[in-house]
Design an enzyme around this catalytic site. Structure first.
Site, short mmCIF file in Angstrom:
data_model
loop_
_atom_site.label_atom_id
_atom_site.label_comp_id
_atom_site.label_asym_id
_atom_site.label_seq_id
_atom_site.Cartn_x
_atom_site.Cartn_y
_atom_site.Cartn_z
N ARG A 38 6.77 -8.25 1.27
CA ARG A 38 7.71 -7.89 2.33
C ARG A 38 8.34 -9.13 2.94
O ARG A 38 9.55 -9.16 3.22
CB ARG A 38 7.01 -7.06 3.41
CG ARG A 38 7.95 -6.55 4.51
CD ARG A 38 7.20 -5.67 5.48
NE ARG A 38 6.85 -4.39 4.86
CZ ARG A 38 5.86 -3.61 5.27
NH1 ARG A 38 5.11 -3.99 6.28
NH2 ARG A 38 5.60 -2.47 4.67
N LYS A 52 0.83 -1.21 0.00
CA LYS A 52 0.00 0.00 0.00
C LYS A 52 0.87 1.26 0.00
O LYS A 52 0.59 2.21 -0.73
CB LYS A 52 -0.95 -0.02 1.21
CG LYS A 52 -1.96 -1.17 1.15
CD LYS A 52 -2.94 -1.13 2.30
CE LYS A 52 -2.34 -1.57 3.62
NZ LYS A 52 -1.96 -3.01 3.62
N THR A 53 1.91 1.27 0.81
CA THR A 53 2.82 2.42 0.83
C THR A 53 3.57 2.53 -0.50
O THR A 53 3.79 3.64 -1.01
CB THR A 53 3.84 2.28 1.98
OG1 THR A 53 3.13 2.12 3.21
CG2 THR A 53 4.72 3.51 2.07
N ASP A 80 -0.98 6.29 6.78
CA ASP A 80 -1.05 4.86 7.08
C ASP A 80 -1.87 4.65 8.36
O ASP A 80 -1.98 5.56 9.19
CB ASP A 80 0.36 4.31 7.26
CG ASP A 80 0.41 2.79 7.13
OD1 ASP A 80 -0.59 2.19 6.70
OD2 ASP A 80 1.47 2.22 7.45
N THR A 124 -5.45 -1.68 7.46
CA THR A 124 -5.54 -3.14 7.49
C THR A 124 -6.89 -3.59 8.04
O THR A 124 -7.19 -4.78 8.04
CB THR A 124 -4.42 -3.73 8.37
OG1 THR A 124 -4.51 -3.16 9.69
CG2 THR A 124 -3.05 -3.41 7.78
#
Length: 347
Positions: free
Chosen positions: A223, A70-71, A115, A164
């Protein structure tokens, strides 16, 4: 389970050093983004329209499990627009003044990325509404008889939110976003492409078979994939002269306790406790956390999303319940009679 093993499969960034490492591997343009094809195509259309009209990119909310990019997508949008990305988070904006400080730094068409936007305090959230809609913020000064208001104009900008937990974003805030993008887990094929790109950037010589073995064990999360690749690179530099073939990769992953589906010791302990102590469930999350001596948040954020995705557990009103797939993977025999709920209904 050791802290190191728990950390390697965490979808969250674990340190400033790792965050800097991840930034070096992240794509910077839409053409470099791998996977999430529907989102990429929708973003491409919106970006072309925004650039052609010289308007800010429409406000957008990205939702989905942590570690899925998302980032990264926010950074790509800012790069494609040729503007600056300003990054903040819900927990860091504790007062309206904090928000004002961020908003007044924005130039025209800049991108503000928040975020964990579901964790914005209500007092701060109220000031975001007029900023998103009218690009202005009205602050009340003093109280009672001496109360007055001050209106501050902000330059037209784009707000990108990430969460999230979509259900925790208030309805008034959700309604002010023009676009919603659900970022889902990645299939192994896309993760393999991401790993190949990362290996080239890192200068790691790795076989295609080794890449696929890492991809299958990465829990659908880029990640985690890059973190495992980094561990395989370290292992290969010590044990295999820097070259990562499939045997080297498997040995490295086995040392970390990562099995062929990407499950770790903690995942297996979670499932085993549910099956052996509570007859497969339903059992509450707080009961499981107490049994495993783990934090509830660790189980909810690190363990359960992937187990739900691959169909190893179900969430019911009575609690968590193991599925037939979980029994098969652990080699456990399913009880003849289903367990009756009611004893452990705390989550």
């Amino acid at each position: 389970m050791s802290e190191a093993r728990r950390r390697i499969i965490s979808p969250h960034s674990l340190s400033k050093e790792e965050e800097d490492f991840n930034w070096s591997l992240r794509p910077r343009t839409l053409d470099e983004v791998i996977g999430q094809r529907q989102i990429v195509e929708r973003l491409r259309i919106s970006l072309l329209a925004s650039r052609s009209r010289g308007e800010p990119f429409p406000h957008a909310l990205f939702h989905g499990p942590p570690g899925l990019g998302k980032t990264t997508l926010a950074n790509v949008i800012a790069n494609e627009l040729g503007t600056k990305l300003h990054v903040s988070s819900g927990p860091s904006l504790t007062r309206p003044g904090d928000l004002l400080g961020v908003l007044t730094k924005l130039e025209r068409r800049d991108v503000l990325f928040i975020d964990e936007i579901h964790r914005l305090p209500a007092a701060v959230e109220e000031y975001i509404y007029p900023a998103m809609e009218d690009f202005k913020v009205t602050f009340t000064l003093d109280k009672g008889t001496y109360a007055s208001s001050m209106q501050i104009n902000v330059k037209p900008f784009t707000l990108l939110g990430a969460t999230t937990r979509m259900g925790l974003v208030s309805k008034p805030l959700r309604d002010r976003f023009g676009n919603f993008h659900h970022v889902d887990f990645y299939p192994p094929e896309d993760l393999a492409l991401i790993l190949e790109r990362s290996a080239r950037i890192l200068g790691l010589e790795i076989s295609q078979d080794a890449v696929m073995q890492i991809a299958r064990r990465s829990r659908g999360t880029p990640r985690v994939a890059n973190r495992l690749l980094r561990w395989v690179r370290d292992y290969a530099s010590v044990k295999a002269s820097g070259k990562a073939d499939v045997r080297t990769a498997l040995d490295a992953l086995q040392m970390e306790g990562v099995d062929d589906l990407g499950l770790t010791d903690l995942d297996r302990q979670y499932l085993s406790a549910m099956i052996r102590y509570y007859a497969g469930g339903p059992v509450g999350i707080d009961t499981l956390a107490a049994t495993l001596n783990e934090e509830r948040d660790t189980l909810e954020d690190v363990v359960e999303p992937f187990l739900l995705k691959i169909g190893f557990i179900q969430r019911t009103k009575q609690g968590r319940q193991a599925t037939e797939l979980a029994y098969q993977h652990l080699g456990e025999k399913k009880p003849a009679a289903p367990h009756e709920g009611g004893l452990f209904e705390d989550g």
